[in-house]
Design a protein around this motif. Structure first.
Motif, PDB file in Angstrom:
ATOM      1  N   PHE A 177       4.616  -2.276   7.163  1.00 55.43           N
ATOM      2  CA  PHE A 177       4.196  -1.964   5.796  1.00 55.43           C
ATOM      3  C   PHE A 177       4.480  -3.146   4.869  1.00 55.43           C
ATOM      4  O   PHE A 177       3.674  -3.463   3.995  1.00 55.43           O
ATOM      5  N   ALA A 178       5.619  -3.796   5.065  1.00 60.69           N
ATOM      6  CA  ALA A 178       5.963  -4.950   4.227  1.00 60.69           C
ATOM      7  C   ALA A 178       4.955  -6.076   4.432  1.00 60.69           C
ATOM      8  O   ALA A 178       4.498  -6.709   3.474  1.00 60.69           O
ATOM      9  N   VAL A 236       5.645   9.950  12.193  1.00 60.94           N
ATOM     10  CA  VAL A 236       6.086   8.887  13.088  1.00 60.94           C
ATOM     11  C   VAL A 236       5.489   7.563  12.611  1.00 60.94           C
ATOM     12  O   VAL A 236       4.280   7.451  12.413  1.00 60.94           O
ATOM     13  N   LEU A 237       6.349   6.586  12.440  1.00 51.57           N
ATOM     14  CA  LEU A 237       5.965   5.249  11.984  1.00 51.57           C
ATOM     15  C   LEU A 237       6.520   4.219  12.957  1.00 51.57           C
ATOM     16  O   LEU A 237       7.615   4.397  13.489  1.00 51.57           O
ATOM     17  N   ALA A 263       1.922  -5.829   5.301  1.00 49.51           N
ATOM     18  CA  ALA A 263       0.638  -5.432   4.719  1.00 49.51           C
ATOM     19  C   ALA A 263       0.713  -5.291   3.197  1.00 49.51           C
ATOM     20  O   ALA A 263      -0.291  -4.952   2.557  1.00 49.51           O
ATOM     21  N   GLY A 264       1.884  -5.529   2.622  1.00 54.69           N
ATOM     22  CA  GLY A 264       2.059  -5.373   1.182  1.00 54.69           C
ATOM     23  C   GLY A 264       1.999  -3.935   0.722  1.00 54.69           C
ATOM     24  O   GLY A 264       1.627  -3.659  -0.422  1.00 54.69           O
ATOM     25  N   ARG A 265       2.404  -2.995   1.588  1.00 56.48           N
ATOM     26  CA  ARG A 265       2.309  -1.571   1.263  1.00 56.48           C
ATOM     27  C   ARG A 265       3.667  -0.880   1.335  1.00 56.48           C
ATOM     28  O   ARG A 265       3.791   0.253   1.785  1.00 56.48           O
ATOM     29  N   GLU A 266       4.687  -1.558   0.852  1.00 54.13           N
ATOM     30  CA  GLU A 266       6.008  -0.926   0.805  1.00 54.13           C
ATOM     31  C   GLU A 266       5.988   0.339  -0.030  1.00 54.13           C
ATOM     32  O   GLU A 266       6.744   1.284   0.224  1.00 54.13           O
ATOM     33  N   ASP A 321      -6.644   0.193   8.578  1.00 51.61           N
ATOM     34  CA  ASP A 321      -5.440   0.994   8.727  1.00 51.61           C
ATOM     35  C   ASP A 321      -5.833   2.319   9.372  1.00 51.61           C
ATOM     36  O   ASP A 321      -7.019   2.577   9.598  1.00 51.61           O
ATOM     37  N   GLY A 322      -4.853   3.169   9.677  1.00 50.09           N
ATOM     38  CA  GLY A 322      -5.213   4.411  10.349  1.00 50.09           C
ATOM     39  C   GLY A 322      -4.140   5.474  10.245  1.00 50.09           C
ATOM     40  O   GLY A 322      -2.975   5.180   9.945  1.00 50.09           O
TER      41      GLY A 322
END
Length: 266
Positions: free
Chosen positions: A171-172, A164-165, A174-177, A247-248
Motif C-alpha cells: 500500500f505504501a 487478508v492483506l 502504491a501511495g495508498r496508506e 488493483d483488485g
C-alpha cells in the motif's frame, strides 16, 4: 479420457501443469538452492520461477498449439484459437525466497479476454482450488485427491469479517496508506496471509475479503472465475470484474459493495 468440452479440457490440463510445475518449485523450496535476481520493478525472480513457467508454457504449446500464452517471466506468444493462457509460476516469490510456504502456482485460461478456467495451487501446502465457468469451484486439501465444492462464507457485514492483506508496504509503494488505514478500521480482523493464498482463503470461506493495491493480470487471472464460481466476487477497486485493473479485491460477494465504498469513497 480428456473432456470433450474445450474449457474443461483446458482446466484439466491446467491442473496437471500447475501440479507438475508446483512439484518442480517445491524441490527448490525444500533444498533452498536457487539463484535470486532483482527485476526492474524491484520484485525478485528465481531459477524456479523461470523453469516452472517454461515447463507449463512448453506443455501448453504441445497440447494446444493454437492457443496464446502470456507468462510473467517469458512474455507472450500469439495464438489463433481465441484462448489465452496466463501463467504465474510462483506467486509470492518473497514468501518462496524466505522459506514461507504461502506461495502458489497460478494458471488461468481466457477466452476472448475473459477468464473461463483457473487454478490456484499451493505446492508447499498441497492445497488447490480450481474452477471453470459454469462448472463450479472445487477445493482439494493435502492427503485428499477428492475435490469438494469451494464456497465463500455467508458473513454479512465488514464488522464481522476477516480481511487478508499481503503487506502494508504494498500500500505504501502504491501511495495508498490511507486505504490501508480505512480497511483496518472497517474490518473486525486483518491478517497478512499473502498473495494468492489470500484469495484462496476467500474462495473457501475462511476469510471474507482480500485486497491488492497493485497487480498484474497473471497475479489474479484465476481469481475472477474462481471467486464467481465459489459464489463470491472479484473486481478492481471500481467494481469492474477484470484481471486488467491496477488493483483488485476478492470477497464473499455479500460485503463487496461495502468494501468498494471503503476502497474508493465518494
Amino acid at each position: 479420457m480428456p473432456s470433450a468440452d474445450p474449457i474443461l479440457a483446458r482446466l484439466e490440463f491446467a491442473l496437471e501443469c500447475a501440479r507438475e510445475a508446483g512439484d518442480l518449485t517445491l524441490g527448490y523450496f525444500r533444498s533452498r538452492r536457487f539463484g535470486v535476481e532483482a527485476k526492474a520493478d524491484g520484485s525478485h525472480v528465481t531459477d524456479a520461477d523461470r523453469e516452472a513457467e517454461t515447463l507449463i508454457s512448453e506443455a501448453v504449446e504441445r497440447a494446444f498449439p493454437e492457443d496464446a500464452i502470456f507468462g510473467e517471466e517469458h512474455g507472450e506468444r500469439a495464438g489463433s484459437s481465441g484462448y489465452r493462457w496466463l501463467i504465474d509460476p510462483i506467486d509470492g516469490t518473497a514468501s518462496f525466497v524466505h522459506g514461507v510456504p504461502l506461495y502458489g502456482t497460478l494458471v488461468a485460461v481466457e477466452r476472448e479476454g475473459v477468464s473461463v478456467a483457473g487454478v490456484i495451487h499451493m505446492p508447499a501446502l498441497d492445497e488447490t482450488v480450481h474452477a471453470a465457468h459454469g462448472h463450479g469451484a472445487w477445493h482439494t486439501m493435502a492427503d485428499s485427491r477428492e475435490p469438494v465444492p469451494a464456497r465463500v462464507s455467508a458473513t454479512r457485514t465488514l464488522r464481522e469479517s476477516m480481511l487478508v492483506l499481503t503487506a502494508f508496504d504494498y500500500f505504501a509503494q502504491a501511495g495508498r496508506e490511507d486505504v490501508f488505514a480505512r480497511l483496518a478500521r472497517a474490518f473486525a480482523r486483518t491478517r497478512g496471509w499473502s498473495d494468492c493464498y489470500a484469495h484462496l482463503l476467500v474462495a473457501t470461506g475462511r476469510a471474507e475479503a482480500a485486497v491488492e493495491p497493485s497487480i498484474k493480470p497473471w497475479d489474479v487471472a484465476p481469481m475472477t472465475v474462481i471467486l464467481e464460481e465459489a459464489g463470491g466476487r472479484y473486481t478492481d477497486w471500481r467494481g469492474r470484474a477484470t484481471a486488467y485493473g491496477p488493483d483488485g479485491a476478492s470477497t464473499n460477494g455479500v460485503i463487496h459493495e461495502a468494501l468498494l465504498g471503503v476502497l474508493e469513497p465518494e
